[in-house]
Each structure stands twice: as C-alpha cells, then as structure tokens.
Scaffold this motif. Structure first.
Motif, PDB file in Angstrom:
ATOM      1  N   PRO A  24      19.777  44.503  57.648  1.00 55.21           N
ATOM      2  CA  PRO A  24      18.541  44.769  56.895  1.00 55.21           C
ATOM      3  C   PRO A  24      17.541  45.529  57.767  1.00 55.21           C
ATOM      4  CG  PRO A  24      18.983  42.390  57.046  1.00 55.21           C
ATOM      5  CD  PRO A  24      20.032  43.077  57.847  1.00 55.21           C
ATOM      6  N   LEU A  25      16.887  46.496  57.151  1.00 55.20           N
ATOM      7  CA  LEU A  25      15.867  47.274  57.871  1.00 55.20           C
ATOM      8  C   LEU A  25      14.645  46.401  58.146  1.00 55.20           C
ATOM      9  CD1 LEU A  25      14.372  49.937  58.782  1.00 55.20           C
ATOM     10  CD2 LEU A  25      13.745  50.229  56.370  1.00 55.20           C
ATOM     11  N   VAL A  26      14.211  46.403  59.408  1.00 60.33           N
ATOM     12  CA  VAL A  26      12.905  45.814  59.759  1.00 60.33           C
ATOM     13  C   VAL A  26      12.034  46.985  60.188  1.00 60.33           C
ATOM     14  CG1 VAL A  26      11.679  44.308  61.377  1.00 60.33           C
ATOM     15  CG2 VAL A  26      13.882  43.585  60.411  1.00 60.33           C
ATOM     16  N   TYR A  27      11.133  47.377  59.307  1.00 60.35           N
ATOM     17  CA  TYR A  27      10.362  48.591  59.568  1.00 60.35           C
ATOM     18  C   TYR A  27       9.035  48.259  60.240  1.00 60.35           C
ATOM     19  CZ  TYR A  27       8.309  53.181  59.097  1.00 60.35           C
ATOM     20  OH  TYR A  27       7.733  54.392  59.374  1.00 60.35           O
ATOM     21  N   PHE A  28       8.975  48.508  61.552  1.00 59.68           N
ATOM     22  CA  PHE A  28       7.783  48.220  62.348  1.00 59.68           C
ATOM     23  C   PHE A  28       7.235  49.510  62.963  1.00 59.68           C
ATOM     24  CE2 PHE A  28       8.502  43.413  63.554  1.00 59.68           C
ATOM     25  CZ  PHE A  28       8.334  43.073  62.216  1.00 59.68           C
ATOM     26  N   ASP A  29       7.252  50.583  62.185  1.00 63.21           N
ATOM     27  CA  ASP A  29       6.696  51.853  62.688  1.00 63.21           C
ATOM     28  C   ASP A  29       5.612  52.361  61.742  1.00 63.21           C
ATOM     29  OD1 ASP A  29       6.318  53.968  64.385  1.00 63.21           O
ATOM     30  OD2 ASP A  29       8.027  55.131  63.633  1.00 63.21           O
ATOM     31  N   ASN A  30       4.821  51.427  61.229  1.00 62.24           N
ATOM     32  CA  ASN A  30       3.827  51.778  60.218  1.00 62.24           C
ATOM     33  C   ASN A  30       2.631  52.544  60.762  1.00 62.24           C
ATOM     34  OD1 ASN A  30       4.823  50.383  57.653  1.00 62.24           O
ATOM     35  ND2 ASN A  30       5.069  48.822  59.234  1.00 62.24           N
ATOM     36  N   ALA A  31       2.382  52.427  62.068  1.00 61.54           N
ATOM     37  CA  ALA A  31       1.257  53.188  62.630  1.00 61.54           C
ATOM     38  C   ALA A  31       1.591  54.679  62.648  1.00 61.54           C
ATOM     39  CB  ALA A  31       0.926  52.696  64.031  1.00 61.54           C
ATOM     40  N   ALA A  32       2.892  54.997  62.651  1.00 62.12           N
ATOM     41  CA  ALA A  32       3.287  56.409  62.573  1.00 62.12           C
ATOM     42  C   ALA A  32       3.250  56.855  61.122  1.00 62.12           C
ATOM     43  CB  ALA A  32       4.678  56.599  63.156  1.00 62.12           C
ATOM     44  N   SER A  33       3.975  56.177  60.257  1.00 67.42           N
ATOM     45  CA  SER A  33       3.950  56.447  58.821  1.00 67.42           C
ATOM     46  C   SER A  33       4.304  55.174  58.084  1.00 67.42           C
ATOM     47  CB  SER A  33       4.968  57.522  58.431  1.00 67.42           C
ATOM     48  OG  SER A  33       4.456  58.812  58.649  1.00 67.42           O
ATOM     49  N   SER A  34       3.554  54.882  57.044  1.00 60.93           N
ATOM     50  CA  SER A  34       3.853  53.711  56.227  1.00 60.93           C
ATOM     51  C   SER A  34       4.724  54.147  55.052  1.00 60.93           C
ATOM     52  CB  SER A  34       2.555  53.092  55.721  1.00 60.93           C
ATOM     53  OG  SER A  34       1.867  54.031  54.926  1.00 60.93           O
ATOM     54  N   HIS A  35       5.101  53.197  54.200  1.00 60.25           N
ATOM     55  CA  HIS A  35       5.938  53.532  53.051  1.00 60.25           C
ATOM     56  C   HIS A  35       5.159  53.508  51.744  1.00 60.25           C
ATOM     57  CE1 HIS A  35       9.458  54.206  55.293  1.00 60.25           C
ATOM     58  NE2 HIS A  35       9.413  53.027  55.868  1.00 60.25           N
ATOM     59  N   MET A  36       5.751  54.156  50.737  1.00 59.89           N
ATOM     60  CA  MET A  36       5.075  54.292  49.444  1.00 59.89           C
ATOM     61  C   MET A  36       5.600  53.272  48.437  1.00 59.89           C
ATOM     62  SD  MET A  36       4.724  58.403  48.953  1.00 59.89           S
ATOM     63  CE  MET A  36       6.236  58.918  49.726  1.00 59.89           C
ATOM     64  N   PRO A  37       4.687  52.584  47.746  1.00 52.27           N
ATOM     65  CA  PRO A  37       5.108  51.649  46.698  1.00 52.27           C
ATOM     66  C   PRO A  37       5.475  52.411  45.423  1.00 52.27           C
ATOM     67  CG  PRO A  37       2.720  51.704  46.818  1.00 52.27           C
ATOM     68  CD  PRO A  37       3.226  52.634  47.896  1.00 52.27           C
ATOM     69  N   LYS A  38       6.182  51.723  44.515  1.00 53.83           N
ATOM     70  CA  LYS A  38       6.622  52.365  43.265  1.00 53.83           C
ATOM     71  C   LYS A  38       5.498  53.078  42.509  1.00 53.83           C
ATOM     72  CE  LYS A  38      10.669  49.500  42.372  1.00 53.83           C
ATOM     73  NZ  LYS A  38      11.025  48.193  41.797  1.00 53.83           N
ATOM     74  N   PRO A  39       4.302  52.483  42.358  1.00 59.22           N
ATOM     75  CA  PRO A  39       3.274  53.209  41.597  1.00 59.22           C
ATOM     76  C   PRO A  39       2.931  54.578  42.203  1.00 59.22           C
ATOM     77  CG  PRO A  39       2.627  50.919  41.890  1.00 59.22           C
ATOM     78  CD  PRO A  39       3.858  51.123  42.723  1.00 59.22           C
ATOM     79  N   VAL A  40       3.069  54.713  43.523  1.00 66.81           N
ATOM     80  CA  VAL A  40       2.787  56.005  44.163  1.00 66.81           C
ATOM     81  C   VAL A  40       3.949  56.970  43.901  1.00 66.81           C
ATOM     82  CG1 VAL A  40       2.391  57.184  46.365  1.00 66.81           C
ATOM     83  CG2 VAL A  40       1.263  54.990  45.890  1.00 66.81           C
ATOM     84  N   LEU A  41       5.188  56.454  44.048  1.00 65.73           N
ATOM     85  CA  LEU A  41       6.362  57.295  43.776  1.00 65.73           C
ATOM     86  C   LEU A  41       6.346  57.744  42.311  1.00 65.73           C
ATOM     87  CD1 LEU A  41       8.960  55.104  45.731  1.00 65.73           C
ATOM     88  CD2 LEU A  41       8.032  57.321  46.447  1.00 65.73           C
ATOM     89  N   GLU A  42       5.943  56.829  41.428  1.00 63.31           N
ATOM     90  CA  GLU A  42       5.897  57.176  39.997  1.00 63.31           C
ATOM     91  C   GLU A  42       4.801  58.191  39.696  1.00 63.31           C
ATOM     92  OE1 GLU A  42       7.550  52.741  38.853  1.00 63.31           O
ATOM     93  OE2 GLU A  42       5.461  53.229  38.385  1.00 63.31           O
ATOM     94  N   ALA A  43       3.694  58.104  40.435  1.00 62.05           N
ATOM     95  CA  ALA A  43       2.605  59.076  40.220  1.00 62.05           C
ATOM     96  C   ALA A  43       3.068  60.481  40.576  1.00 62.05           C
ATOM     97  CB  ALA A  43       1.379  58.686  41.047  1.00 62.05           C
ATOM     98  N   ILE A  44       3.909  60.576  41.617  1.00 60.21           N
ATOM     99  CA  ILE A  44       4.422  61.895  42.019  1.00 60.21           C
ATOM    100  C   ILE A  44       5.341  62.442  40.932  1.00 60.21           C
ATOM    101  CG2 ILE A  44       5.854  63.143  43.707  1.00 60.21           C
ATOM    102  CD1 ILE A  44       4.885  61.055  45.822  1.00 60.21           C
ATOM    103  N   GLU A  45       6.221  61.579  40.431  1.00 56.94           N
ATOM    104  CA  GLU A  45       7.155  62.004  39.386  1.00 56.94           C
ATOM    105  C   GLU A  45       6.398  62.382  38.103  1.00 56.94           C
ATOM    106  OE1 GLU A  45      10.312  59.235  38.909  1.00 56.94           O
ATOM    107  OE2 GLU A  45      11.413  60.542  37.518  1.00 56.94           O
ATOM    108  N   ARG A  46       5.445  61.524  37.738  1.00 57.10           N
ATOM    109  CA  ARG A  46       4.648  61.792  36.526  1.00 57.10           C
ATOM    110  C   ARG A  46       3.895  63.105  36.665  1.00 57.10           C
ATOM    111  NH1 ARG A  46       2.331  57.123  36.326  1.00 57.10           N
ATOM    112  NH2 ARG A  46       0.442  57.696  37.454  1.00 57.10           N
TER     113      ARG A  46
END
Ligand code: PMP
Length: 425
Positions: A24-46
């Motif tokens: 399983p991915l343990v993502y501890f590099d958020n100070a470099a770049s964080s990840h996008m939640p579904k509402p953000v991904l959906e806003a791009i698609e919309r």
C-alpha cells in the motif's frame, strides 16, 4: 469535526489506493505536492466537457461559461484568504511565478542602489533567486535573518537587520524544511514601521491553516495550487489592491491591455494587467473546487487534526536512535510545528534511505528541498522529509516507522567494507 478527517477522507482520493511493488502507498511527500480529491478531479472533467473555451473573449455561451467558472474561482480564492477585493487575486502558474512577478515589476520600479532586501536563511530558492537577480541588476544588498538555537526564526536577528534602508522583506510563513511557523503579522508590523513592503511565501501554510491576508496586513502573499489539493500549473499571488495598482505590467500580450496602437499600449487594471495571454483556466477552476473542498473540511479542523498526527510523527521519529530531526521540537519547546519533519540518520545517506523506503511503498523526499543554503547551515547536503496532509493517518505513521526500522537494520547488517560502492550515492 476532526473525527471525519484522516481515514474517512481517504476514499475521496483515488490515488491513495495505488500500490507500490504490491505494497500500500504511504504518501508522505505532501509538502512537495498534495493529491486531488474526487470533487476537484470532477471539476476538471466537468470544465472540459461542459464549459471549456477561452475566457474573456467572444460572446458565445461556452466563452461565457468558461469566464464565469474562471472568475468564480478567483472569488473563492479571495474569500478563502480573506482578501478585501477579488481583484487582489492574480492567477499565476505557481508561487515561483508570483515571486518573480513582484521582483520584476515592483522590485524593478522601487529597488535601487544601496537599498536592502531582507530574506531569511530558511527561504525556499524561489524566494531567494529572484531577489538575487534583482539585487544584482540594481546594486542592492540582501541580508538574511538567522535561526535561533531552537532552529526557529530569530526575531532579534530580524530586528537587528531592519533599517530605513530596508525596502523589501521576503519571508516564508512555514518553513518547508524546519516546519516552524514564523510570526508574520509581527514581521509585517515592524517592516511597515520602517517603510518596507513584505512578501509572504505561504506555500506551506495556506493548505494547512486559516490564512487571513487582511489580518496579516502583508503587501503580497503567494501560494501554490498543487500543495492545496489543486492541480499543478496554477498559483496565487495576492497583492493589496493599491500595491498591485502601483506596479507596472510584467509580461505583455493579449488580455492585459486596454488599447494597443503601433507605437504604444495602455494596460488594464489588476488583476488583468498581470495575466497576459490565455490563463490556466481549467487549473484555476480546479483550484476553486479545491478551496471549496478545504472550506468544507474546515481549516481549523485541518490544523487541529494535523497537529495531532504531526506530534505523533515527531515523537515516533524521536524514539529512533541516531536520527537528527531538524527544526523546533514541539514536545520539549512547546512549539507548534507544521506536519512535516526533515531528518538525517548519522550513518545512512538520505537518498539511500528514501530509495529503500520507496520499496516499502513509502513516498518521502530526499534532497535539499530547494533550501540549499539552509541545509549548509544545518551541516547537511540534504535530508529526508516526511510531510503529511489531512488524509494521512497514525496507522500510516506506524507503517513508516516500522519500515524505517527495517531499512536502518538492513544497513547496519551490511559488514563494513570500505571501497565497495553500493551504488546509491
Ligand atoms: N516556497 C515554498 C516554501 C515551497 O515549499 C515551494 C514548493 N516546494 C515553493 C515556494 C515553490 O512553489 P512552486 O514550485 O509551486 O512554484
């Protein structure tokens, strides 16, 4: 409340389900770049499916939809930072572009021979190099606020540098390496008292706690979209309206002009004056959606949750022998610190550690994190940095600490064999 943060949030972030080498991915590099939640991904698609066109041009329906979506993102960001006017928000490609914009417009017009610029030793390269380029062109001098013995900003050092020659102070709100929070409102107050302007690099602050530009009273503030659940390619430059209004244009082109003649042009008011050409429209719309998402979580809840996981991370790392943790100790000194810890092992190179951690599914950063001068002061070429966000959990920290123990053990099992290059330098 904060009980809805951490684990329950993770299903909103599809990328967190990735597996690395089956782990399983343990993502501890958020100070470099964080990840996008579904509402953000959906806003791009919309946006691309239903609204896409160029902005501010043409009276057709899609152009109006795109303009409306883009400008409403500006309003969301303005409200999020508590700007007095939506026109105080300039969309840039990132924090770096925002700082260069200020250095090359306000700086070019206002910094002269013998003037002084104050930065701190913990600035990111993006808040050093643009000022060095300007200082060199203008014959100005850069002075650096030092750290104190706790590896926090030394306010007495700041006060000793401040003088009527100070024209500009550039300061990071939260250090991306030390994790300390700097007293921005106090720095602004003292800088204004000598007539200096203040630019705040809030890249590591805006994603994690409530930032109120009005209360800080800073002249400019920059943030990156990709560290606050938005996409890459978008950043924010906040500027007090009267300061932005006093600044000459930067890049020339379409969208920033009022009238163009063969021999001269006139320019629009801010923010358009600083947004030449077709802007990153989808990215701005997505940033608006990220801001909505952060608002829904509540910035105070985020700060509270991260305080808990970050002290846990600091405590667990502190229990490992031979680790040197950088920045203030939140436990011994009662400092609040950001949810990131940079550290080194006495005997193992940071890049070796991070390579083996990656094989355990753990994403941490090794290197100088764009704070090379600071690393020199710390006596290290680089460090490992674990940086958390609101979707990270204590269980992930346990997993990270276990993996770290395994990797350290593995290195200590290798017999001393001088001259054998393991190939990870
Ligand atoms: N300042 C700080 C404190 C940062 O952490 C970063 C990103 N590493 C930047 C500035 C630059 O941001 P960007 O690369 O998005 O322009």
């Amino acid at each position: 409340t904060s009980t809805t943060l951490g684990s329950p949030l993770r299903s909103d972030f599809p990328i967190l389900d990735e597996r690395i080498d089956g782990k399983p991915l343990v993502y501890f590099d958020n100070a470099a770049s964080s990840h996008m939640p579904k509402p953000v991904l959906e806003a791009i698609e919309r946006y691309y499916q239903h609204q896409h066109s160029n902005v501010h041009r043409g009276a057709h329906t899609l152009a109006l939809r795109a303009t409306e979506a883009f400008e409403s993102a500006r309003s969301s960001v303005a409200a999020f930072l508590n700007a007095r006017r939506r026109e105080e928000i300039v969309f840039t490609s990132g924090a770096t572009e925002g700082i260069n914009l200020v250095a090359q417009t306000w700086g070019e017009a206002n910094i002269g021979e013998g003037d002084e610029i104050i930065l701190s030793v913990m600035e990111h390269h993006s808040n050093i190099v643009p000022w060095q380029l300007l200082a060199k062109r203008k014959g100005a001098t850069i002075k650096y606020i030092q750290m104190d013995e706790n590896e926090c900003l030394d306010m007495s050092s700041f006060e000793s540098l401040l003088s009527p020659r100070t024209k500009m102070v550039g300061i990071v709100a939260v250090s991306n390496t030390l994790g300390c929070s700097n007293p921005i409102a106090e720095i602004v107050r003292q800088s204004h008292a000598v007539g200096a302007k203040v630019l705040v690099d809030a890249c590591q602050a805006v994603p994690h706690k409530k930032i109120d530009v009005n209360a800080l009273d800073c002249d400019w503030l920059v943030a990156s979209g990709h560290k606050m659940m938005g996409p890459t390619g978008i950043g924010v430059l906040y500027g007090k309206y009267e300061v932005l209004e006093s600044m000459p244009p930067w890049m020339g082109g379409g969208e920033m002009i009022e009238d163009v003649y063969f021999d001269h042009s006139t320019y629009l008011d801010p923010p358009s004056r600083f947004e030449a050409g077709t802007p990153p429209i989808a990215q701005a719309v997505a940033l608006g959606a990220a801001v909505d998402y952060l608002n829904k979580l509540g910035m105070d809840n985020i700060a509270e949750y991260e305080k808990d996981v970050s002290s846990y991370l600091y405590r667990r790392l502190g229990d490992i022998p031979d680790l040197r943790l950088y920045g203030p100790d939140p436990i011994a000194q009662g400092h609040s610190r950001a949810a990131l810890v940079a550290f080194n092992h006495d005997n193992i190179h940071a890049s070796d550690l991070s390579t083996f951690l990656d094989q355990e599914g753990i994403a941490v950063r090794a290197g100088h994190h764009c704070t090379q001068p600071l690393h020199r002061l710390l006596g290290a070429a680089g460090s490992i940095r674990a940086s958390l966000y609101v979707y990270n959990t204590r269980q992930e920290i346990d997993c990270f600490i276990d993996a770290l123990h395994r990797v350290i053990q593995m290195f200590s099992d290798i017999p001393e064999a001088p001259g054998i290059d393991l190939g990870f330098a």
